[in-house]
Write an enzyme that holds these catalytic residues in place. Structure first.
Site: not given
Length: 423
Positions: A220, A222
């Site tokens: 992931q 951010h």
């Protein structure tokens, strides 16, 4: 690992009467858990009465593109509120509603206001609380001690081989059960919100011992890390800024999220917002230093300082920007690993007998994309389950035996570089 998941597992094991050691390659309390600033996702319905575990479950599954382990997502949604109340009983200080309940804020991908928070320092408060609790219960802490190999007795885990970082001496830990809570792989990326410890140690150790890895392609980013100055590139700008009404704009002043998710705008899921900022920059609408502007200056200055104290000081000290008057410059930063060790939903057990995993080191709960706030409730829910299952296993497992050959081989592996004269 001595972050939230490791310490929560230790607390559970200690409370069941086991003797527990926490091994950390850095210092106690120095964990990426503190970078989860926005809050703990739990369907407590303190602000939105309609919220319940089913909605939280649905949001988690949708965010993960339905690639989640559904049973983990169910247990997580059902048990998160109790884990938050437990933290509160142990002394965690949350922000409050006017009638004294835990305050909750909106966050990307969540249908309701669901994140229990302490300003924008929630991870720090969580870590402080579980750290105090585990020290109070009498955990043995081995700091600045790096594990290099898991030791086995036949097919089951029997302990670990490590060295003290300060003086390089070797140490062998004998254990009936081991919980891996070593976080993710963030430092394999140049721009990351993770600190130096996040080098995938636990994943490699467990894999070498025979555990399975799952979903390793799901990393992931951010959407909002600092982009300027270069020395602080990647440091996290919490999603709480957007949860409290922060607006994203490009160099032309356009609120560009209207193009990508006109319904949820800035509170869309992280993968979507990160891709949107990336696209704006690639198409030439990025800011001076290759990011986007995140603006909360339309809110009253005192309110911003109260709601986002860490962000206010972070930008003032590191970038000389007053966020109550100027926009922040932000861009995507490597933040979290959805993949990790394949575990059983109920027990957090890996495929190797006696080996458990929790927190970011374990895979399954978040599918292809984690929702903000779900990491803190994840480590509480599955940290507890891992600690409990490890104790139950240790209670019925015979004493492991460690072969001298195995230990000698682990030591030889570390000494080889000192014996090379060339290359």
């Amino acid at each position: 690992g001595a972050g939230g998941a490791g310490l929560r597992a230790a607390i559970e094991a200690l409370s069941q009467g086991a003797r527990v050691g926490v091994v950390s390659k850095s210092l106690l309390g120095k964990a990426h858990t503190v970078m989860a600033e926005g809050g703990i996702a739990a369907a407590m319905a303190n602000l939105d009465q309609a919220d319940n575990w089913r909605t939280h479950f649905r949001d988690t599954m949708r965010g993960g593109k339905l690639l989640n382990n559904w049973r983990m997502a169910q247990l997580h949604a059902q048990e998160a509120p109790d884990r938050v109340r437990e933290l509160e009983q142990w002394g965690a200080l949350f922000d409050r509603t006017e009638n004294g309940e835990i305050l909750q804020r909106a966050f990307g991908g969540h249908t309701y206001r669901r994140l229990c928070h302490v300003g924008d320092r929630t991870g720090l408060e969580l870590l402080r609380t579980v750290q105090d609790r585990s020290v109070q219960l009498g955990v043995d802490v081995y700091m600045e001690c790096a594990v290099t190999r898991l030791l086995k007795d036949g097919d089951r885990v029997a302990g670990a081989f490590a060295y003290w970082r300060e003086q390089g001496r070797f140490v062998v830990f004998k254990a009936k059960a081991v919980v891996m809570a070593t976080g993710g792989i963030g430092k394999s990326y140049r721009i990351t919100s993770n600190s130096w410890e996040y080098t995938g140690d636990g994943l490699a150790l467990a894999y070498d011992a025979g555990a399975e890895l799952l979903d390793m392609e799901f990393v992931q980013f951010h959407p909002t890390g600092m982009v300027w100055p270069p020395g602080v590139q990647g440091i996290l700008v919490t999603e709480a800024v957007r949860g409290e009404g922060g607006v994203l704009r490009n160099r032309l002043g356009e609120r560009f999220m209207q193009r990508y998710d006109p319904k949820k705008l800035e509170l869309s899921t992280r993968d979507l917002v990160a891709r949107a900022i990336y696209t704006e920059v690639k198409e030439g609408r990025g800011t001076e230093h290759g990011g986007a502007y995140l603006d909360i200056s339309h809110q009253p200055a005192e309110w911003v300082k109260r709601k986002l104290p860490s962000m206010y000081h972070q930008f003032l000290e590191l970038a000389d920007v007053d966020i109550t008057r100027q926009p922040m410059e932000v861009g995507p930063t490597c933040h979290y690993m959805m993949g990790g060790l394949r575990v059983e939903a109920e027990t957090a057990a890996t495929m190797v007998p006696g080996l458990y995993a929790a927190g970011e080191a374990a895979a399954g709960l978040h599918g292809a994309n984690r929702l903000g706030g779900n990491s803190l409730s994840d480590l509480l829910v599955f940290g507890r389950r891992a600690g409990l299952a490890a104790v139950q296993y240790a209670g019925r497992a015979p004493d492991p035996s460690l072969s001298d050959d195995q230990i000698a081989e682990a030591a030889r592996e570390l000494l080889v570089p000192f014996e090379r004269s060339g290359g």
